[in-house]
Scaffold this motif. Structure first.
Motif, PDB file in Angstrom:
ATOM      1  N   SER A  41      21.769 -14.390 -29.172  1.00  0.00           N
ATOM      2  CA  SER A  41      22.975 -13.840 -29.778  1.00  0.00           C
ATOM      3  C   SER A  41      24.218 -14.423 -29.124  1.00  0.00           C
ATOM      4  CB  SER A  41      22.983 -12.314 -29.639  1.00  0.00           C
ATOM      5  OG  SER A  41      24.210 -11.773 -30.108  1.00  0.00           O
ATOM      6  N   ASP A  42      25.275 -14.610 -29.920  1.00  0.00           N
ATOM      7  CA  ASP A  42      26.564 -15.024 -29.380  1.00  0.00           C
ATOM      8  C   ASP A  42      27.305 -13.856 -28.732  1.00  0.00           C
ATOM      9  OD1 ASP A  42      26.182 -17.620 -30.279  1.00  0.00           O
ATOM     10  OD2 ASP A  42      27.165 -17.237 -32.211  1.00  0.00           O
ATOM     11  N   LEU A  43      26.817 -12.637 -28.943  1.00  0.00           N
ATOM     12  CA  LEU A  43      27.461 -11.448 -28.408  1.00  0.00           C
ATOM     13  C   LEU A  43      26.940 -11.157 -27.005  1.00  0.00           C
ATOM     14  CD1 LEU A  43      27.151  -9.298 -31.637  1.00  0.00           C
ATOM     15  CD2 LEU A  43      29.243 -10.366 -30.769  1.00  0.00           C
ATOM     16  N   PRO A  44      27.776 -10.551 -26.153  1.00  0.00           N
ATOM     17  CA  PRO A  44      27.352 -10.302 -24.771  1.00  0.00           C
ATOM     18  C   PRO A  44      26.335  -9.168 -24.646  1.00  0.00           C
ATOM     19  CG  PRO A  44      29.540  -9.391 -25.152  1.00  0.00           C
ATOM     20  CD  PRO A  44      29.173 -10.148 -26.397  1.00  0.00           C
ATOM     21  N   HIS A  45      25.398  -9.362 -23.734  1.00  0.00           N
ATOM     22  CA  HIS A  45      24.374  -8.381 -23.336  1.00  0.00           C
ATOM     23  C   HIS A  45      23.822  -7.519 -24.465  1.00  0.00           C
ATOM     24  CE1 HIS A  45      28.435  -6.920 -21.852  1.00  0.00           C
ATOM     25  NE2 HIS A  45      28.156  -5.969 -22.735  1.00  0.00           N
ATOM     26  N   MET A  46      23.480  -8.160 -25.569  1.00  0.00           N
ATOM     27  CA  MET A  46      22.815  -7.429 -26.661  1.00  0.00           C
ATOM     28  C   MET A  46      21.390  -7.077 -26.238  1.00  0.00           C
ATOM     29  SD  MET A  46      24.809  -7.004 -29.382  1.00  0.00           S
ATOM     30  CE  MET A  46      23.840  -7.048 -30.892  1.00  0.00           C
ATOM     31  N   LEU A  47      20.908  -5.963 -26.743  1.00  0.00           N
ATOM     32  CA  LEU A  47      19.584  -5.473 -26.373  1.00  0.00           C
ATOM     33  C   LEU A  47      18.512  -6.513 -26.713  1.00  0.00           C
ATOM     34  CD1 LEU A  47      18.726  -2.633 -25.247  1.00  0.00           C
ATOM     35  CD2 LEU A  47      17.946  -2.135 -27.567  1.00  0.00           C
ATOM     36  N   PRO A  48      17.641  -6.830 -25.756  1.00  0.00           N
ATOM     37  CA  PRO A  48      16.564  -7.781 -26.053  1.00  0.00           C
ATOM     38  C   PRO A  48      15.429  -7.097 -26.822  1.00  0.00           C
ATOM     39  CG  PRO A  48      16.322  -6.979 -23.815  1.00  0.00           C
ATOM     40  CD  PRO A  48      17.580  -6.346 -24.361  1.00  0.00           C
ATOM     41  N   TYR A  55      26.299   1.721 -30.786  1.00  0.00           N
ATOM     42  CA  TYR A  55      26.548   0.472 -31.514  1.00  0.00           C
ATOM     43  C   TYR A  55      26.510  -0.674 -30.525  1.00  0.00           C
ATOM     44  CZ  TYR A  55      29.076  -3.001 -34.362  1.00  0.00           C
ATOM     45  OH  TYR A  55      29.460  -4.138 -35.034  1.00  0.00           O
ATOM     46  N   ASP A  56      25.448  -1.442 -30.561  1.00  0.00           N
ATOM     47  CA  ASP A  56      25.195  -2.454 -29.541  1.00  0.00           C
ATOM     48  C   ASP A  56      26.257  -3.558 -29.544  1.00  0.00           C
ATOM     49  OD1 ASP A  56      23.791  -3.488 -27.417  1.00  0.00           O
ATOM     50  OD2 ASP A  56      22.255  -4.465 -28.635  1.00  0.00           O
ATOM     51  N   GLY A  74      29.482  -2.641 -25.896  1.00  0.00           N
ATOM     52  CA  GLY A  74      28.258  -1.850 -25.802  1.00  0.00           C
ATOM     53  C   GLY A  74      27.917  -1.402 -24.393  1.00  0.00           C
ATOM     54  N   ALA A  75      28.828  -1.619 -23.435  1.00  0.00           N
ATOM     55  CA  ALA A  75      28.551  -1.233 -22.048  1.00  0.00           C
ATOM     56  C   ALA A  75      29.037   0.188 -21.768  1.00  0.00           C
ATOM     57  CB  ALA A  75      29.188  -2.226 -21.078  1.00  0.00           C
ATOM     58  N   THR A  76      30.355   0.402 -21.798  1.00  0.00           N
ATOM     59  CA  THR A  76      30.862   1.734 -21.464  1.00  0.00           C
ATOM     60  C   THR A  76      30.616   2.761 -22.561  1.00  0.00           C
ATOM     61  OG1 THR A  76      33.091   1.173 -22.222  1.00  0.00           O
ATOM     62  CG2 THR A  76      32.595   0.831 -19.887  1.00  0.00           C
ATOM     63  N   ALA A  77      30.211   2.323 -23.753  1.00  0.00           N
ATOM     64  CA  ALA A  77      29.757   3.288 -24.763  1.00  0.00           C
ATOM     65  C   ALA A  77      28.638   4.154 -24.202  1.00  0.00           C
ATOM     66  CB  ALA A  77      29.277   2.553 -26.014  1.00  0.00           C
ATOM     67  N   ALA A  78      27.848   3.573 -23.299  1.00  0.00           N
ATOM     68  CA  ALA A  78      26.735   4.316 -22.708  1.00  0.00           C
ATOM     69  C   ALA A  78      27.212   5.404 -21.760  1.00  0.00           C
ATOM     70  CB  ALA A  78      25.786   3.368 -21.987  1.00  0.00           C
ATOM     71  N   ASP A  97      20.803  -8.086 -13.955  1.00  0.00           N
ATOM     72  CA  ASP A  97      21.871  -8.785 -14.669  1.00  0.00           C
ATOM     73  C   ASP A  97      21.731  -8.474 -16.150  1.00  0.00           C
ATOM     74  OD1 ASP A  97      23.631 -10.502 -15.894  1.00  0.00           O
ATOM     75  OD2 ASP A  97      23.035 -12.275 -14.745  1.00  0.00           O
ATOM     76  N   MET A  98      22.595  -7.627 -16.664  1.00  0.00           N
ATOM     77  CA  MET A  98      22.423  -7.212 -18.062  1.00  0.00           C
ATOM     78  C   MET A  98      22.853  -8.295 -19.047  1.00  0.00           C
ATOM     79  SD  MET A  98      25.243  -4.231 -18.554  1.00  0.00           S
ATOM     80  CE  MET A  98      26.962  -4.559 -18.962  1.00  0.00           C
ATOM     81  N   ASP A  99      23.452  -9.366 -18.557  1.00  0.00           N
ATOM     82  CA  ASP A  99      23.710 -10.509 -19.434  1.00  0.00           C
ATOM     83  C   ASP A  99      22.542 -11.489 -19.457  1.00  0.00           C
ATOM     84  OD1 ASP A  99      26.282 -10.045 -20.591  1.00  0.00           O
ATOM     85  OD2 ASP A  99      27.168 -10.373 -18.620  1.00  0.00           O
ATOM     86  N   ALA A 100      21.604 -11.309 -18.525  1.00  0.00           N
ATOM     87  CA  ALA A 100      20.422 -12.185 -18.473  1.00  0.00           C
ATOM     88  C   ALA A 100      19.207 -11.522 -19.124  1.00  0.00           C
ATOM     89  CB  ALA A 100      20.100 -12.541 -17.022  1.00  0.00           C
TER      90      ALA A 100
END
Length: 282
Positions: free
Chosen positions: A64-71, A264-265, A243-247, A55-58
């Motif tokens: 962060s208030d932003l979704p799935h930012m790199l931990p 850009y995360d 930052g998901a489909t950028a990958a 789960d990339m949101d977990a």
């Protein structure tokens, strides 16, 4: 491995290696907020035997208030070893859309120092179409042992992007649809205006895939960037909605031999929500 990219593995290879102790299969499916689908529930209903759900949101920066930012590297290591992942394993990632969220998880593992991480060519759609095995049996959880080493150069933040849009040596390439990039179609996230970062180029990630959501051939991939006006001699920073489909762009650029890359995360979700971000629209 697949002839499309050194980062892709064939379904035939994976089925033959499902029982290999050094291979771990990861379901990395993620859906946009407006799709109203539950990726984890779908994983529990059917998955490749032995696969675990990521789960990339977990496994993310939850402050962060932003979704799935790199931990942080410590947070990432803690999360993946709880899934049973250890250093030294060969990690194979798939998603249910063919090729959409799996590259983000591939990029995350790569950014955390893992080199032996790959994406299933064609994802779950190809696996299912070929009649390969599926199960709803839970994958037994075991504790892994994982040490992460974050490559800070692979990740760009808002301050980096404010500099990048004025740097002639950097290309910013956006993976969103053309309508969202032009500012004429709405964003899928509520209360977020569409538009683009000044000077950015647009290569929608869907343009890089064939009708079966598999990567096009290398020459076609390279030509799509050239057609968008991207100078492949420069450093390229990829961006998208969150930052998901950028990958996907990062995966493709690496595949065609371009390695001077950043991602850009926070992407457009961060950029459009900040008053100090310049925005262009048609």
């Amino acid at each position: 491995m697949s002839e499309r990219s050194k980062w892709l593995v064939d379904t035939e290879w994976l089925e033959a290696h499902l029982d290999s102790p050094d291979v771990i299969v990861v379901d990395g499916t993620w859906y946009m907020p407006n799709e109203n689908r539950d990726a984890e529930a779908e994983y529990h209903a059917e998955h490749i035997p032995g696969a675990i759900y990521f789960d990339m949101d977990a496994i993310a920066d939850l402050t962060s208030d932003l979704p799935h930012m790199l931990p942080t590297s410590e947070e990432f290591a803690d999360g993946v070893q709880k899934l049973g992942i250890s250093n030294g394993q060969r990690i194979i990632i798939y998603d249910r859309m063919g090729l959409r969220s799996s590259p983000r998880i591939w990029w995350t593992f790569r950014t955390m120092g893992v080199s032996d991480v790959f994406i299933l060519d064609g994802g779950l759609p190809k696996w299912i179409a070929e009649g390969r095995p599926l199960t709803d049996n839970p994958t037994p959880k075991k504790q892994g042992s994982f040490v992460a080493r974050l490559d800070h150069s692979a990740v760009c933040d808002h301050a980096d992007m404010l500099r990048a849009i004025h740097d002639d040596g950097i290309e910013v390439v956006d993976a969103r649809s053309n309508g969202r990039w032009r500012g004429i179609d709405p964003e899928p996230r509520p209360n977020l205006a569409s538009g683009r970062m000044p000077g950015s180029k647009n290569v929608p990630f869907t343009d890089l895939l064939d009708e079966n959501a598999r990567l096009k051939d290398v020459d076609a991939l390279r030509q799509r960037f050239v057609d968008a006006g991207v100078d492949l001699s420069k450093k390229i920073i990829t961006t998208c909605g969150s930052g998901a489909t950028a990958a996907v762009l990062t995966l493709v650029l690496d595949t065609i031999g371009h390695h001077n890359l950043g991602l850009y995360d926070g992407s457009w979700t961060e950029w459009a929500s900040r008053e100090d971000s310049p925005v262009e629209r048609d």
